[in-house]
Enzyme design. Structure first.
Site, PDB file in Angstrom:
ATOM      1  CB  CYS A  42      -3.412  14.153  -3.782  1.00 64.23           C
ATOM      2  SG  CYS A  42      -2.147  12.911  -4.123  1.00 64.23           S
ATOM      3  CB  CYS A  47      -1.445  10.884  -1.780  1.00 64.59           C
ATOM      4  SG  CYS A  47      -3.152  10.822  -2.340  1.00 64.59           S
ATOM      5  CE  LYS A  50      -0.782   7.572   2.443  1.00 61.11           C
ATOM      6  NZ  LYS A  50      -2.183   7.338   2.193  1.00 61.11           N
ATOM      7  CE1 TYR A 176      -7.504   6.904   2.315  1.00 59.83           C
ATOM      8  CE2 TYR A 176      -9.811   6.295   2.093  1.00 59.83           C
ATOM      9  CZ  TYR A 176      -8.789   7.206   1.903  1.00 59.83           C
ATOM     10  OH  TYR A 176      -9.054   8.423   1.328  1.00 59.83           O
ATOM     11  CD  GLU A 180      -3.409   4.818   4.183  1.00 54.59           C
ATOM     12  OE1 GLU A 180      -3.256   4.251   3.083  1.00 54.59           O
ATOM     13  OE2 GLU A 180      -3.654   6.045   4.279  1.00 54.59           O
ATOM     14  CG  HIS A 436      13.916 -17.393  -7.411  1.00 56.60           C
ATOM     15  ND1 HIS A 436      12.942 -17.814  -6.533  1.00 56.60           N
ATOM     16  CD2 HIS A 436      15.094 -17.917  -6.973  1.00 56.60           C
ATOM     17  CE1 HIS A 436      13.508 -18.575  -5.605  1.00 56.60           C
ATOM     18  NE2 HIS A 436      14.815 -18.653  -5.846  1.00 56.60           N
ATOM     19  CD  GLU A 441       9.908 -16.527  -6.876  1.00 60.18           C
ATOM     20  OE1 GLU A 441      10.041 -17.377  -7.783  1.00 60.18           O
ATOM     21  OE2 GLU A 441      10.814 -16.234  -6.071  1.00 60.18           O
TER      22      GLU A 441
END
Length: 447
Positions: A42, A47, A50, A176, A180, A436, A441
């Site tokens: 990682c 992670c 990346k 993935y 990616e 908002h 939302e």
């Protein structure tokens, strides 16, 4: 004579570090073995580097958007050397902090690979280490295939040592990692072709995957489906990929093999002491992370559990609470795990896909979908939609799955994941007060 510990951890990735530090805080004498730097995949090859590259890709695209908003600027290319220096310094800082924390709780760092020679004994070099409890957290590595010319291409680990951005790249795979890298390299200016054998992003909602594929193509990524690549040939800078139908793809400046990952279980001596693995080499564990041998547990990517850093960390935390924290029934709940593919745009999910939900709950499943153009893009006249899907079941419409394709999903879904673990219903979503104007939302207003 063996050095004695209360607990030995094999692997210093996110899961192993969690176990080691947490156990030490309970007063256990802990030995942590890993031949590489702390942080595992990682931090060092996954992670973190990346995501840094993904941020660079986002900034590249933001330059173009700023021009559409009316800013006077000429989009520039990434200074690759400067970026690498910044990224590497950041990662080195993480390693230093890990080493400091291990020292603060007196975890014994052993910079070597360990091999089990008995249920309570680990051999590293010519040294033996013994403990009544061993935790295996050795992770996984990129899969390599016995194909002609495989060595001409890279695996994901190699991308982070590139000295320059490739001019063009052929990426083999549909998971993935492949998606990616295809998206972020394209955003930085690389010509990209993605060659998929079966399907794109298996395990994610099919409708949203199709929408992502359309947006990838619109960005100039070539996606070649049903391509069974049989080998690579040529010279660096002019590589070709052959497939089973006799076609040749390329030429490419570089090739990336993103064909899955394999567990780091083959050098641990597991067969000799009876630790069971499945046909792919993943260590088999029960709900409490126990292996088939008492006193030996396993967590993270070396098991067949979801290959996500937070999963390994949470499973490790629960394991230590069971072993040392006075919670004998402690275990990690694998339901409603959020995950994001850092594509362009990112694709996120929590829980079940529509197909999975219908297989389990049949006609009781209700699905709500929504498409809209985020305000950030609509102002500039862009028409690329965000896509959302809500999968519910029962009279109370309990939420089984949330799926979002669009900017900001990586920050949006965390709170929803917490709510889903508490039994979130669609009525509760509808009754919540939205912020908002935001994209999140819209998840509350789906009908």
């Amino acid at each position: 004579m063996a050095r004695e510990f209360d607990l030995i951890v094999l692997g210093a990735g996110s899961g192993g570090l969690t176990v080691a530090q947490r156990a030490a805080r309970y007063g256990a004498r802990v030995g942590l073995l890993d031949p590489g730097p702390p942080g595992g995949t990682c931090v060092n090859l996954g992670c973190v580097p990346k995501k840094a590259l993904w941020f660079a890709a986002q900034l590249a695209q933001a330059q173009a958007l700023a021009g559409d908003y009316g800013f006077e600027l000429t989009p520039g290319r990434l200074d690759w050397d400067r970026f690498r220096g910044l990224r590497d310094r950041y990662i080195e800082g993480i390693r230093e902090r890990y080493a400091q924390r291990l020292g603060e709780v007196d975890v014994a760092w052993i910079g070597a690979a360990g091999r089990l020679v008995a249920r309570d004994t680990v051999l590293a070099g010519d040294m033996q280490y013994r403990a009544p409890q061993v935790v295996i957290a050795t992770g996984a590595r990129p899969r390599r295939l016995p194909l002609p010319g495989f060595e001409l291409g890279m695996v994901s680990d190699d991308v982070f040592s590139l000295s320059a951005l490739p001019r063009s790249i052929g990426i083999v795979g549909g998971g993935y990692v492949a998606v990616e890298f295809a998206c972020l390299l394209r955003a930085l200016g690389c010509e990209v072709e993605l060659l998929i054998r079966k399907q794109l992003l298996d395990g994610f909602d099919g409708e949203l995957v199709q929408a992502l594929a359309a947006q990838m193509r619109a960005q100039g990524i070539r996606i070649t489906a049903e391509s069974n690549v049989t080998g690579a040939r040529g010279e660096p800078g002019a590589l070709l990929l052959d497939d089973a139908r006799g076609a040749a793809h390329g030429p490419y400046h570089s090739v990336l093999w993103a064909v899955g990952r394999v567990p780091n279980s083959d050098e641990l001596g597991l067969g000799g002491i009876g630790v069971a693995c499945d046909a792919r080499g993943f260590i088999q564990v029960d709900a409490h992370q126990n292996t088939s041998v008492p006193g030996i547990s396993a967590i993270g990517d070396v098991t067949a559990c979801p290959a996500l850093t937070p999963v390994a960390v949470s499973a490790g935390y629960a394991l230590v609470e069971r072993l040392l924290g006075g919670q004998p029934e402690s275990q990690f709940d694998y339901r409603a795990i959020p995950t994001v593919v850092f594509a362009e745009p990112p694709l996120g999910k929590i829980g079940l896909t529509e197909r999975e939900a219908r297989a389990r709950h049949g006609d009781a499943v209700r699905v709500y979908t929504k498409q809209f153009v985020p305000l950030q893009f609509a102002v500039a006249g862009h028409r690329v939609p965000t896509v959302m899907k809500l999968v519910c079941t029962g009279d109370d419409e309990r939420v089984l799955g949330m799926h979002v394709l669009g900017p900001g999903v990586d920050e949006m879904l965390q709170g929803f994941a917490l709510a889903m673990r508490q039994g979130l219903t669609r009525r509760e979503l509808r009754s919540a007060v939205a912020i908002h104007p935001t994209s999140s939302e819209e998840m509350l207003l789906m009908h």
